[in-house]
Design an enzyme around this catalytic site. Structure first.
Site, short mmCIF file in Angstrom:
data_model
loop_
_atom_site.label_atom_id
_atom_site.label_comp_id
_atom_site.label_asym_id
_atom_site.label_seq_id
_atom_site.Cartn_x
_atom_site.Cartn_y
_atom_site.Cartn_z
N ASP A 1 -9.97 40.91 -16.35
CA ASP A 1 -8.31 41.47 -16.46
C ASP A 1 -8.61 42.90 -16.87
O ASP A 1 -7.81 43.54 -16.97
CB ASP A 1 -8.02 40.72 -17.89
N GLU B 1 -8.09 44.81 -24.09
CA GLU B 1 -7.33 44.04 -23.43
C GLU B 1 -6.13 44.45 -22.70
O GLU B 1 -5.92 45.71 -23.32
CB GLU B 1 -6.92 42.70 -23.69
#
Ligand code: F6R
Length: 235
Positions: free
Chosen positions: A136, A143
């Site tokens: 990702d 994140e």
């Protein structure tokens, strides 16, 4: 940004280790920012080999790691402290007192983050920061989000990251849901950044990180704003 294609994983590992070694050769008192995960294992093997063959001395080196799971004891074989001891520190002539991993057991992870950033600052920052990259686009455990987080901080791991990391645990349920990670300040202050990526499954995210828009939706894209980044990939 320097982008190097390696013929295979072994070549990637050798090239990455040579870049790290040259930092230490230039300055034996270097501060190395290190990463865990499967990608750097070959790089660490190479560094161990150089050390054993007498070509690389870690006696004055200091290390700071990117991240640690919350709630795992350093003696737990899934902790990142354990990983670093097992893959690198136990096999080289480094003083373990000079190796640092965020304390995932700290009762107050925000305070631990502030302590860790102040500590890195007191070292004068890192001379090189080694990074892997998540599917990702995460670096450390930063994140995808609406903002780039500056400080070392507590994170809730994404479902994709939990799934990807489940391969190291007996089951997905055992993967900790929280972690502490360097934020973008500690990563971006490094004098040099080395990102390594291996495997076809990383092709798309590496491409988006180095050529796409700079956005916190792809955390590694921030590296486009650093003046000395080398990316080595094989796929
Ligand atoms: C590890 C870390 C992570 C990994 C990333 C890639 O300290 O910070 O960002 O670098 O999840 O992991 P691998 O190399 O296992 O694909």
């Amino acid at each position: 940004m320097k982008v190097i294609k390696a013929a295979n994983y072994d070549e990637l590992s050798r090239k990455a280790a040579q870049i790290i070694a040259s930092v230490v050769w230039n300055n034996p008192r270097s501060v190395l920012g290190l990463a865990t995960g499967s990608t750097p294992i070959g790089t660490y093997k190479e560094l161990v080999r150089m050390n054993k063959e007498g070509d690389l001395d870690f006696s004055q080196v200091t290390t700071v790691n990117l991240d640690e799971y919350a709630g795992l004891d350093p003696a737990n074989d899934q902790s990142y402290r354990y990983f670093m001891n097992d893959n690198l520190f136990n096999h080289i002539n480094i003083d373990k007192n000079n190796t640092h991993v965020p304390n995932g057991l700290a009762a107050d992870l925000a305070a631990e983050g502030a302590r860790y950033d102040a500590f890195i600052d007191s070292l004068g920052g890192t001379d090189i920061q080694l990074l892997g990259i998540g599917h990702d686009g995460h670096i450390g455990f930063n994140e995808p989000d609406d903002v780039f987080y500056k400080a070392t901080h507590e994170v809730k791991l994404d479902a994709m990251t939990i799934k990807a990391n489940a391969r190291f645990f007996a089951s997905e349920e055992q993967v900790p849901r929280r972690a502490i990670t360097m934020g973008m300040w500690a990563i971006m202050q490094s004098k040099k950044i080395l990102l390594i990526a291996s495997g076809d499954d990383k092709r798309d995210i590496v491409e988006r990180s180095i050529n796409g828009p700079v956005t916190p939706k792809v955390p590694a894209s921030i590296l486009q704003c650093h003046r000395d980044v080398t990316v080595i990939y094989t796929y």
